[in-house]
Design a protein around this motif. Structure first.
Motif, PDB file in Angstrom:
ATOM      1  N   HIS A  48      -3.802  -6.211   2.824  1.00 47.74           N
ATOM      2  CA  HIS A  48      -4.517  -4.937   2.895  1.00 47.74           C
ATOM      3  C   HIS A  48      -5.145  -4.625   1.535  1.00 47.74           C
ATOM      4  O   HIS A  48      -4.733  -5.136   0.504  1.00 47.74           O
ATOM      5  CB  HIS A  48      -3.567  -3.760   3.193  1.00 47.74           C
ATOM      6  CG  HIS A  48      -2.660  -3.957   4.368  1.00 47.74           C
ATOM      7  ND1 HIS A  48      -3.049  -4.567   5.530  1.00 47.74           N
ATOM      8  CD2 HIS A  48      -1.357  -3.574   4.561  1.00 47.74           C
ATOM      9  CE1 HIS A  48      -2.025  -4.554   6.392  1.00 47.74           C
ATOM     10  NE2 HIS A  48      -0.996  -3.966   5.814  1.00 47.74           N
ATOM     11  N   ASP A  49      -6.115  -3.737   1.594  1.00 48.55           N
ATOM     12  CA  ASP A  49      -6.600  -3.130   0.352  1.00 48.55           C
ATOM     13  C   ASP A  49      -7.123  -1.739   0.708  1.00 48.55           C
ATOM     14  O   ASP A  49      -7.732  -1.545   1.767  1.00 48.55           O
ATOM     15  CB  ASP A  49      -7.705  -3.976  -0.297  1.00 48.55           C
ATOM     16  CG  ASP A  49      -7.815  -3.707  -1.799  1.00 48.55           C
ATOM     17  OD1 ASP A  49      -7.141  -2.780  -2.298  1.00 48.55           O
ATOM     18  OD2 ASP A  49      -8.576  -4.424  -2.469  1.00 48.55           O
ATOM     19  N   LEU A  95      -4.211   6.074   5.291  1.00 42.25           N
ATOM     20  CA  LEU A  95      -4.478   5.768   3.885  1.00 42.25           C
ATOM     21  C   LEU A  95      -5.800   6.377   3.428  1.00 42.25           C
ATOM     22  O   LEU A  95      -5.954   6.773   2.268  1.00 42.25           O
ATOM     23  CB  LEU A  95      -4.485   4.254   3.660  1.00 42.25           C
ATOM     24  CG  LEU A  95      -3.100   3.579   3.622  1.00 42.25           C
ATOM     25  CD1 LEU A  95      -3.240   2.059   3.522  1.00 42.25           C
ATOM     26  CD2 LEU A  95      -2.269   4.099   2.445  1.00 42.25           C
ATOM     27  N   HIS A 116      -7.841   1.238  -6.651  1.00 41.73           N
ATOM     28  CA  HIS A 116      -7.307   0.754  -5.374  1.00 41.73           C
ATOM     29  C   HIS A 116      -5.897   0.204  -5.471  1.00 41.73           C
ATOM     30  O   HIS A 116      -5.344   0.052  -6.559  1.00 41.73           O
ATOM     31  CB  HIS A 116      -8.238  -0.312  -4.791  1.00 41.73           C
ATOM     32  CG  HIS A 116      -8.335  -1.589  -5.582  1.00 41.73           C
ATOM     33  ND1 HIS A 116      -8.121  -2.835  -5.016  1.00 41.73           N
ATOM     34  CD2 HIS A 116      -8.618  -1.820  -6.880  1.00 41.73           C
ATOM     35  CE1 HIS A 116      -8.293  -3.764  -5.938  1.00 41.73           C
ATOM     36  NE2 HIS A 116      -8.602  -3.188  -7.075  1.00 41.73           N
ATOM     37  N   LYS A 117      -5.345  -0.076  -4.313  1.00 45.84           N
ATOM     38  CA  LYS A 117      -4.015  -0.702  -4.222  1.00 45.84           C
ATOM     39  C   LYS A 117      -4.028  -1.711  -3.097  1.00 45.84           C
ATOM     40  O   LYS A 117      -4.406  -1.400  -1.971  1.00 45.84           O
ATOM     41  CB  LYS A 117      -2.937   0.363  -3.954  1.00 45.84           C
ATOM     42  CG  LYS A 117      -1.540  -0.212  -3.869  1.00 45.84           C
ATOM     43  CD  LYS A 117      -1.055  -0.684  -5.231  1.00 45.84           C
ATOM     44  CE  LYS A 117       0.109  -1.666  -5.135  1.00 45.84           C
ATOM     45  NZ  LYS A 117      -0.312  -3.048  -4.829  1.00 45.84           N
ATOM     46  N   THR A 118      -3.590  -2.903  -3.428  1.00 46.32           N
ATOM     47  CA  THR A 118      -3.508  -3.974  -2.441  1.00 46.32           C
ATOM     48  C   THR A 118      -2.133  -3.968  -1.784  1.00 46.32           C
ATOM     49  O   THR A 118      -1.201  -3.338  -2.260  1.00 46.32           O
ATOM     50  CB  THR A 118      -3.712  -5.330  -3.136  1.00 46.32           C
ATOM     51  OG1 THR A 118      -2.753  -5.432  -4.194  1.00 46.32           O
ATOM     52  CG2 THR A 118      -5.110  -5.444  -3.717  1.00 46.32           C
ATOM     53  N   THR A 128       0.836  -1.205   0.000  1.00 49.02           N
ATOM     54  CA  THR A 128       0.000   0.000   0.000  1.00 49.02           C
ATOM     55  C   THR A 128       0.875   1.260   0.000  1.00 49.02           C
ATOM     56  O   THR A 128       0.417   2.339  -0.377  1.00 49.02           O
ATOM     57  CB  THR A 128      -0.933   0.050   1.221  1.00 49.02           C
ATOM     58  OG1 THR A 128      -0.149   0.034   2.412  1.00 49.02           O
ATOM     59  CG2 THR A 128      -1.898  -1.128   1.223  1.00 49.02           C
ATOM     60  N   VAL A 159     -10.600   1.653   3.428  1.00 48.62           N
ATOM     61  CA  VAL A 159      -9.295   1.051   3.718  1.00 48.62           C
ATOM     62  C   VAL A 159      -9.504  -0.110   4.678  1.00 48.62           C
ATOM     63  O   VAL A 159     -10.156   0.044   5.714  1.00 48.62           O
ATOM     64  CB  VAL A 159      -8.332   2.085   4.362  1.00 48.62           C
ATOM     65  CG1 VAL A 159      -6.985   1.433   4.660  1.00 48.62           C
ATOM     66  CG2 VAL A 159      -8.167   3.294   3.452  1.00 48.62           C
TER      67      VAL A 159
END
Lengths: 242, 301
Positions: free
Chosen positions: B253-254, B197, B243-245, B71, B269
């Motif tokens: 996480h995501d 985040l 999004h970003k994992t 992340t 988040v």
């Protein structure tokens, strides 16, 4: 009827004749120090490479194109990331050596980005290195093998040294001694090449503005009794593959 | 988890007010989250979301710091766009693709393990160049570690932290690039909180990441994310998620912005940490599903 393309001429320029920005970047004739504190005078005569096509098409030797020696990234001065590009005339000597090295290796040699000519303004040019003279190459791949082990780099270092006593290689992990090296560095030292057209008694002042051109192809053709590059009668040229 | 422990956890949940749909939904969500945490044997769970449609902001353990895993690449992207907006970098600038980096701890060079990086699109260019835009794309969409470290080399880790500070994003600490083992052993890791985040994503969603154009650049890349087992797995297929994992052996996480037709987006988040034995499950997707259901079901009285 097929179109007959005229050969592309590549100019040899005296860097003192270039504009202020380029002179500031290339620093022709200035003295710079290497990592050991030794002083070296930067080259003054450059090939002016007008376009990507010319760089790609122009062969310095059978297997090495000019484009391979001018690959840079954003570490190079922005002006030198664009065409026309400039590379010291001594790059031809490096290409000649690499051709012999290639034959010894029995496989193609691939020069890394930032691994050919680097100007004095390049971010990797904190100290003088032969890269700034166009006489050094960082080879990251031989044939299909990307170099990343000590065994591979030692092997090709040895092979390069065997080609000529005048070549220098850097040992594996030369920067820090750690095991994270990724290329073979070869260089011929701080060689400055002065084209025949240049009168050396005028080395300390700018030459006349008359453009000069690289000459090898015409000379070779003349020697072999073939027609020269008559399409450019006054200019002697390096011929691109077109 | 034992029945006794489960009962104890459930006892902490307040009863929902009968007349307030929003409060009832929040309490219900809280109960569900606790159940997911128990069912997946999570050691830690952090959640934060903001729904632009209802203006509800909700969080659970949202100021707890987790290992950021990938992340952190959102912060790298923010740092890149900062430099682009300032004219100090072009997205079209070529970058030498090279697997050789310097540790922040001892300045020793290190290489990434090719087998661990998911992205041959970058490794395939070793010795050549990719543009800043291409590196940013692969860094986010396929989580390329090599692209990430190359971009950090270009802009400097200090620039990333500077960007976070300039945009008042606390809760995101970026110290180093990826696979810097010397730094890892020295305890120097990138860390994030769910709230941190969330702030970063809200800045982007609101087009305030330096400029509308820069924010849209970031969103367009994030919408191309190719790992979809987190937040998107808990949503209807029509949902679009920027999004970003982030995954390492004990965290999953995501963090993303969820776009659904007919309503404003919500930013979500979900940070999870588990034991190596328990392994990664579907906790992130389950939380995402519950939050979607909650938001879809909320009706104002």
């Amino acid at each position: 009827m097929s179109e007959v393309k005229e050969p592309t001429a590549i100019k040899v320029v005296d860097a003192f004749d270039l504009d202020d920005e380029l002179r500031t970047i290339l620093k022709p004739g200035e003295m710079v120090r290497d990592a050991q504190g030794r002083r070296h005078r930067l080259p003054r005569y450059f090939y002016e490479v007008p376009s990507h096509d010319v760089a790609t098409g122009l062969r310095l030797t059978q297997h090495f194109g000019l484009n391979e020696f001018v690959l840079v990234d954003l570490k190079e001065a922005p002006r030198l990331q664009q065409f026309p590009r400039y590379v010291p005339c001594a790059v031809r000597l490096l290409a000649f050596f690499l051709e012999q090295f290639r034959a010894a290796a029995g496989a193609s040699l691939h020069i890394a980005v930032n691994g050919g000519y680097r100007s004095p303004a390049h971010k990797l040019s904190a100290n003088a290195t032969p890269h700034m003279w166009g006489t050094a190459a960082d080879i990251y791949r031989v044939g299909g093998s990307i170099l990343r082990t000590k065994e591979a780099i030692d092997k090709y270092n040895e092979m390069a040294e065997d080609v000529s006593d005048d070549v220098r290689v850097l040992p594996y992990g030369h920067t820090t001694g750690n095991n994270a090296d990724d290329h073979v560095h070869v260089d011929l030292g701080y060689i400055t090449m002065i084209p025949r057209e240049i009168s050396e008694d005028r080395m300390e002042v700018p030459q006349e503005a008359r453009p000069r051109f690289a000459f090898e192809e015409r000379r070779r053709n003349d020697r072999r009794g073939r027609a020269g590059l008559t399409a450019v009668p006054e200019a002697e040229v390096l011929r691109t593959e077109d | 988890m034992s029945a006794k422990a489960k009962t104890k956890a459930e006892e902490k949940v307040p009863l929902p007010p009968q007349t307030d749909s929003v409060a009832a939904s929040e309490v219900s969500l809280y109960r569900n989250i606790l159940k997911i945490k128990q069912d997946h044997e999570l050691e830690n769970l952090g959640i934060s979301f903001f729904d632009a449609e209802t203006t509800i902001q909700w969080s659970y353990n949202a100021d707890h710091y987790f290992h950021a895993a990938s992340t952190m690449k959102l912060a790298v992207l923010l740092g890149v766009m900062r430099q682009v907006e300032r004219g100090e970098l072009s997205l079209e600038s070529p970058v030498h693709v090279r697997n050789r980096f310097t540790s922040i701890v001892n300045q020793e060079p290190f290489m990434l393990d090719l087998a661990r990086d998911a992205d041959p699109n970058v490794y395939g260019h070793l010795g050549k160049t990719l543009t800043v835009r291409e590196l940013a794309y692969w860094m986010i969409t396929l989580s390329s570690n090599l692209a990430t470290n190359l971009l950090i080399d270009v802009i400097g880790v200090q620039t990333i932290q500077l960007a976070l500070d300039e945009l008042d994003i606390d809760g995101v600490r970026i110290l180093r690039g990826v696979e810097d083992q010397a730094a890892f052993h020295a305890g120097l890791n990138n860390e994030v909180t769910a709230n941190g985040l969330l702030k970063l994503l809200r800045v982007v969603a609101d087009h305030k990441a330096y400029s509308r154009k820069a924010s849209e650049e970031m969103l367009s890349i994030m919408l191309e994310q190719q790992y979809r087992s987190g937040i998107p797995a808990g949503l209807p297929k029509a949902a679009r998620v920027a999004h970003k994992t982030g995954n390492i052996s004990t965290v999953h996480h995501d963090a993303g912005i969820v776009y659904l037709d007919g309503r404003e987006p919500y930013v979500l988040v979900i940070l999870t940490q588990f034991s190596a034995e328990a392994g990664r499950g579907t906790a992130v997707a389950d939380v995402s599903r519950d939050i979607f259901s909650t938001l879809a079901g909320i009706r104002y009285e």
